[in-house]
Design an enzyme around this catalytic site. Sequence first.
Site: not given
Length: 500
Positions: A110-112, A145
Amino acid sequence: MNFRSTRSSECVSPSFALLHGLAQDGGLYVPESFPENVLDYKQLAGKTYQEIVAVVLSHFFTNFSDEERKQMIASAYNEETFRDEQIVPLHSMDTDLSISELFHGRTLAFKDLALSLFPYLLTAAKKQEKEDRNILILTATSGDTGKAALEGFKNVPGTNIMVFYPSEGVSPMQKQQMQKQEGNNVKVSAIYGNFDDAQSFLKRVFTNKAVNEYADKKGVLFSSANSINVGRLFPQVAYYVSTYVSLVDTGCINEGEAFDVVVPTGNFGNILAGYFAKKMGIPIGQLICASNKNNVLSDFFETGIYDMKRPFYTTSSPSMDILLSSNFERFLFYVSGENAGKVAQWEKELQTTGRMAVTTESLKILRKDFAGGWINDAETRAVINHVYNDYGYLLDPHTAVAYGVYLNRHKQGMGSSRHTVIMSTAHPYKFPPVICEALALKTAADPFDMLTDIGAVTGIALPKPLADLQNKPVRFSDAIPKEEMKQAVLSFVDSISQKS
């Protein structure tokens, strides 16, 4: 829109906040005046994910024109950076539960969703601030991250990035993703310590006068890609907004109908973005904070006490192996009624005693928006097995923690009648040992051997970012004592200066 510190009256422009990350007093930046109740379904209906991001960011980064934001967003979210054209597709499990898939970006996490955009925001902010020094992004990671930041910033002119991760605190695949990172401006180092050690060190670096003066003399400015930076945090609000629109569009809920969200979170940035979406007008009922055995956050929502004086565990959901949640300070700012003095007092208590507490009255108020729960590693594996065998859907261990918390709340009669969305934070193939154990497959030393076996059983193809990784050489294999992090940063500053 200007940004202020959570600890004082310090107030800066959006470009300054983007560029510097941490406030000069050690606090975090928040909007000077939060844009409440500015979003509704009618203005969002029919918009693409990119258009939704543009609407959200127009309320925060007012230093950029509509056209500038549009260009940055188009560069960040496209077929080269995300494998699904919806960017954040919604998977329906049954009439009461959906999964919002946040893992279709370049690094399968999800950090993308924020770190594909953040480099463009930072580069534009640097130009606005007329900053001619080289930027050095310093980042601590508990797994996801680091790779997402490295991929976002690789070969960006005028910018360098250095990532620290706990040597025994990430999955084998996460480690390979970072050790094999390409780019001429990147540096990765494992540390003998945990994520909290790395994160605490970097916070001290940002406020260390001597270190910053040394970097300045070398023509280097420190910044951050962790969610302490507003450029990381506010793009995350968009996927909660997008999820709401998808729920209405697919008939899961009606326009304006409330829904609950279960979020696996360790550093509190992901769930805080959901809280901000709610403040902006998205009809989220309750935000349920899902934790693993490092359950400092879920305990807080039960007792009102944040107590870091507890054992630290290395678990099968490593991105949540955190006891000092950075973004929790922003949440405390709003819990306190935007009282910076109170926040400064609480943070001082945490730093000196490892513990802080809110009043009983404050706890009652925050429980209207938040709840918490946790499960252990054995329960996590059982959830992965259950969901795969019953639904044919494979969860990563972090999403499984959220699913397990959801199931437990309903078993205990604590669930609501509202539709619930689980925010799925990573592709399961990033965690092959856990998936093998959950599906009763043999584990192996080589993570790719495990993925071959998982694929043979599930029929899930190996995603291209991992397939491409298999034959790349290891570039960064060193691990250092946490006490040597400062020297490692200064050495990288020297190398940046020599290249300039």
